[in-house]
Design a protein around this motif. Sequence first.
Motif, PDB file in Angstrom:
ATOM      1  N   MET A   1       8.566  -2.166   8.043  1.00 23.95           N
ATOM      2  CA  MET A   1       8.681  -3.618   8.023  1.00 23.95           C
ATOM      3  C   MET A   1       8.101  -4.173   9.319  1.00 23.95           C
ATOM      4  O   MET A   1       8.433  -3.716  10.402  1.00 23.95           O
ATOM      5  CB  MET A   1      10.162  -3.995   7.901  1.00 23.95           C
ATOM      6  CG  MET A   1      10.365  -5.437   7.576  1.00 23.95           C
ATOM      7  SD  MET A   1      11.944  -5.724   6.841  1.00 23.95           S
ATOM      8  CE  MET A   1      12.846  -6.318   8.223  1.00 23.95           C
ATOM      9  N   PRO A   2       7.214  -5.198   9.240  1.00 26.47           N
ATOM     10  CA  PRO A   2       6.618  -5.761  10.450  1.00 26.47           C
ATOM     11  C   PRO A   2       7.628  -6.521  11.286  1.00 26.47           C
ATOM     12  O   PRO A   2       8.715  -6.829  10.836  1.00 26.47           O
ATOM     13  CB  PRO A   2       5.536  -6.690   9.907  1.00 26.47           C
ATOM     14  CG  PRO A   2       5.711  -6.778   8.455  1.00 26.47           C
ATOM     15  CD  PRO A   2       6.697  -5.752   8.034  1.00 26.47           C
ATOM     16  N   ARG A   3       7.224  -6.817  12.502  1.00 30.35           N
ATOM     17  CA  ARG A   3       8.110  -7.546  13.419  1.00 30.35           C
ATOM     18  C   ARG A   3       8.474  -8.908  12.866  1.00 30.35           C
ATOM     19  O   ARG A   3       7.678  -9.557  12.213  1.00 30.35           O
ATOM     20  CB  ARG A   3       7.431  -7.730  14.762  1.00 30.35           C
ATOM     21  CG  ARG A   3       7.429  -6.496  15.562  1.00 30.35           C
ATOM     22  CD  ARG A   3       6.985  -6.821  16.955  1.00 30.35           C
ATOM     23  NE  ARG A   3       7.120  -5.625  17.754  1.00 30.35           N
ATOM     24  CZ  ARG A   3       6.616  -5.477  18.932  1.00 30.35           C
ATOM     25  NH1 ARG A   3       5.926  -6.451  19.480  1.00 30.35           N
ATOM     26  NH2 ARG A   3       6.790  -4.382  19.604  1.00 30.35           N
ATOM     27  N   GLY A   4       9.633  -9.382  13.231  1.00 32.13           N
ATOM     28  CA  GLY A   4      10.059 -10.694  12.808  1.00 32.13           C
ATOM     29  C   GLY A   4      10.671 -10.704  11.425  1.00 32.13           C
ATOM     30  O   GLY A   4      11.096 -11.732  10.952  1.00 32.13           O
ATOM     31  N   GLY A   5      10.692  -9.589  10.737  1.00 30.88           N
ATOM     32  CA  GLY A   5      11.338  -9.517   9.437  1.00 30.88           C
ATOM     33  C   GLY A   5      10.543 -10.169   8.327  1.00 30.88           C
ATOM     34  O   GLY A   5      11.071 -10.408   7.238  1.00 30.88           O
ATOM     35  N   LYS A   6       9.266 -10.473   8.548  1.00 36.75           N
ATOM     36  CA  LYS A   6       8.463 -11.094   7.499  1.00 36.75           C
ATOM     37  C   LYS A   6       7.745 -10.012   6.709  1.00 36.75           C
ATOM     38  O   LYS A   6       7.237  -9.061   7.271  1.00 36.75           O
ATOM     39  CB  LYS A   6       7.445 -12.056   8.115  1.00 36.75           C
ATOM     40  CG  LYS A   6       8.078 -13.234   8.820  1.00 36.75           C
ATOM     41  CD  LYS A   6       7.026 -14.170   9.366  1.00 36.75           C
ATOM     42  CE  LYS A   6       7.688 -15.325  10.088  1.00 36.75           C
ATOM     43  NZ  LYS A   6       6.709 -16.216  10.692  1.00 36.75           N
ATOM     44  N   LYS A   7       7.697 -10.220   5.427  1.00 31.39           N
ATOM     45  CA  LYS A   7       7.014  -9.245   4.575  1.00 31.39           C
ATOM     46  C   LYS A   7       5.595  -9.714   4.325  1.00 31.39           C
ATOM     47  O   LYS A   7       5.338 -10.906   4.216  1.00 31.39           O
ATOM     48  CB  LYS A   7       7.744  -9.112   3.239  1.00 31.39           C
ATOM     49  CG  LYS A   7       9.136  -8.528   3.389  1.00 31.39           C
ATOM     50  CD  LYS A   7       9.766  -8.373   2.053  1.00 31.39           C
ATOM     51  CE  LYS A   7      11.150  -7.759   2.203  1.00 31.39           C
ATOM     52  NZ  LYS A   7      11.801  -7.596   0.919  1.00 31.39           N
ATOM     53  N   GLY A   8       4.680  -8.770   4.209  1.00 32.71           N
ATOM     54  CA  GLY A   8       3.293  -9.103   3.943  1.00 32.71           C
ATOM     55  C   GLY A   8       3.089  -9.411   2.468  1.00 32.71           C
ATOM     56  O   GLY A   8       3.939  -9.127   1.620  1.00 32.71           O
ATOM     57  N   HIS A   9       1.952  -9.986   2.127  1.00 35.03           N
ATOM     58  CA  HIS A   9       1.659 -10.342   0.749  1.00 35.03           C
ATOM     59  C   HIS A   9       0.913  -9.232   0.018  1.00 35.03           C
ATOM     60  O   HIS A   9       0.703  -9.296  -1.177  1.00 35.03           O
ATOM     61  CB  HIS A   9       0.840 -11.635   0.701  1.00 35.03           C
ATOM     62  CG  HIS A   9      -0.499 -11.515   1.355  1.00 35.03           C
ATOM     63  ND1 HIS A   9      -0.669 -11.623   2.700  1.00 35.03           N
ATOM     64  CD2 HIS A   9      -1.731 -11.296   0.821  1.00 35.03           C
ATOM     65  CE1 HIS A   9      -1.937 -11.469   3.003  1.00 35.03           C
ATOM     66  NE2 HIS A   9      -2.605 -11.259   1.879  1.00 35.03           N
ATOM     67  N   LYS A  10       0.486  -8.227   0.730  1.00 38.62           N
ATOM     68  CA  LYS A  10      -0.300  -7.171   0.113  1.00 38.62           C
ATOM     69  C   LYS A  10       0.601  -6.286  -0.743  1.00 38.62           C
ATOM     70  O   LYS A  10       1.737  -6.023  -0.411  1.00 38.62           O
ATOM     71  CB  LYS A  10      -0.992  -6.338   1.190  1.00 38.62           C
ATOM     72  CG  LYS A  10      -2.034  -7.135   1.944  1.00 38.62           C
ATOM     73  CD  LYS A  10      -2.778  -6.263   2.927  1.00 38.62           C
ATOM     74  CE  LYS A  10      -3.850  -7.072   3.598  1.00 38.62           C
ATOM     75  NZ  LYS A  10      -4.609  -6.288   4.554  1.00 38.62           N
ATOM     76  N   GLY A  11       0.036  -5.828  -1.823  1.00 35.66           N
ATOM     77  CA  GLY A  11       0.762  -4.915  -2.680  1.00 35.66           C
ATOM     78  C   GLY A  11       1.527  -5.604  -3.791  1.00 35.66           C
ATOM     79  O   GLY A  11       2.135  -4.939  -4.622  1.00 35.66           O
ATOM     80  N   ARG A  12       1.508  -6.903  -3.805  1.00 39.58           N
ATOM     81  CA  ARG A  12       2.195  -7.599  -4.875  1.00 39.58           C
ATOM     82  C   ARG A  12       1.323  -7.631  -6.122  1.00 39.58           C
ATOM     83  O   ARG A  12       0.101  -7.547  -6.051  1.00 39.58           O
ATOM     84  CB  ARG A  12       2.499  -9.048  -4.470  1.00 39.58           C
ATOM     85  CG  ARG A  12       3.554  -9.162  -3.417  1.00 39.58           C
ATOM     86  CD  ARG A  12       3.949 -10.619  -3.290  1.00 39.58           C
ATOM     87  NE  ARG A  12       4.764 -10.804  -2.096  1.00 39.58           N
ATOM     88  CZ  ARG A  12       4.919 -11.943  -1.495  1.00 39.58           C
ATOM     89  NH1 ARG A  12       4.314 -13.017  -1.943  1.00 39.58           N
ATOM     90  NH2 ARG A  12       5.684 -12.048  -0.433  1.00 39.58           N
ATOM     91  N   GLY A  13       1.963  -7.905  -7.228  1.00 44.44           N
ATOM     92  CA  GLY A  13       1.205  -8.032  -8.470  1.00 44.44           C
ATOM     93  C   GLY A  13       0.536  -9.394  -8.533  1.00 44.44           C
ATOM     94  O   GLY A  13       1.064 -10.383  -8.054  1.00 44.44           O
ATOM     95  N   LYS A  14      -0.667  -9.427  -9.092  1.00 43.75           N
ATOM     96  CA  LYS A  14      -1.408 -10.681  -9.174  1.00 43.75           C
ATOM     97  C   LYS A  14      -0.955 -11.446 -10.406  1.00 43.75           C
ATOM     98  O   LYS A  14      -0.663 -10.856 -11.448  1.00 43.75           O
ATOM     99  CB  LYS A  14      -2.897 -10.401  -9.251  1.00 43.75           C
ATOM    100  CG  LYS A  14      -3.425  -9.755  -7.991  1.00 43.75           C
ATOM    101  CD  LYS A  14      -4.904  -9.538  -8.058  1.00 43.75           C
ATOM    102  CE  LYS A  14      -5.379  -8.917  -6.766  1.00 43.75           C
ATOM    103  NZ  LYS A  14      -6.807  -8.630  -6.795  1.00 43.75           N
TER     104      LYS A  14
END
Length: 157
Positions: A1-14
């Motif tokens: 998990m990246p810093r700040g607890g924010k999740k990235g948008h990559k890997g989600r379904g389109k």
Amino acid sequence: MPRGGKKGHKGRGKQFSNPEEIDRQMRAQREMEANEGAERGSSSESEEESSSDDEPKRKGVEGLIEIENPNRVSQKSKKVVEIDVNEPKELSRREREEIEKQKAKERYMKLHLEGKTEQARADLARLAIIKKQREEAARKREELRKDKEAEEAKSKR
């Protein structure tokens, strides 16, 4: 998990819109544009009449409720033919106060020169005392000078 607890948008379904939904939205948009065009054509005469009114288009609840805000200044534009050049310009509060202050100062100075103010009377009294003192000092100096001359004359004989 990246810093700040924010999740990235990559890997989600389109997510794709289905073509039926797109067609429905396009039809609704065309209908809205057609309705607006028809309203504009029929209300062009009423817009010309309403544009001559001084009241601007009301926003929000202003159309429903009569609001009277004394702090709100409505910008009213004047036509060139309505403007009177010879009309006296209204002065601001600061300008009026400045002019009043200058006039009061001139009135005071006039009275002061005539000797009618308290300060002028005090000044004149002080000047009279000083004049009297100087006259007495001059008289004493004159007497001393005469005494010296008399002594010098006696000593020379």
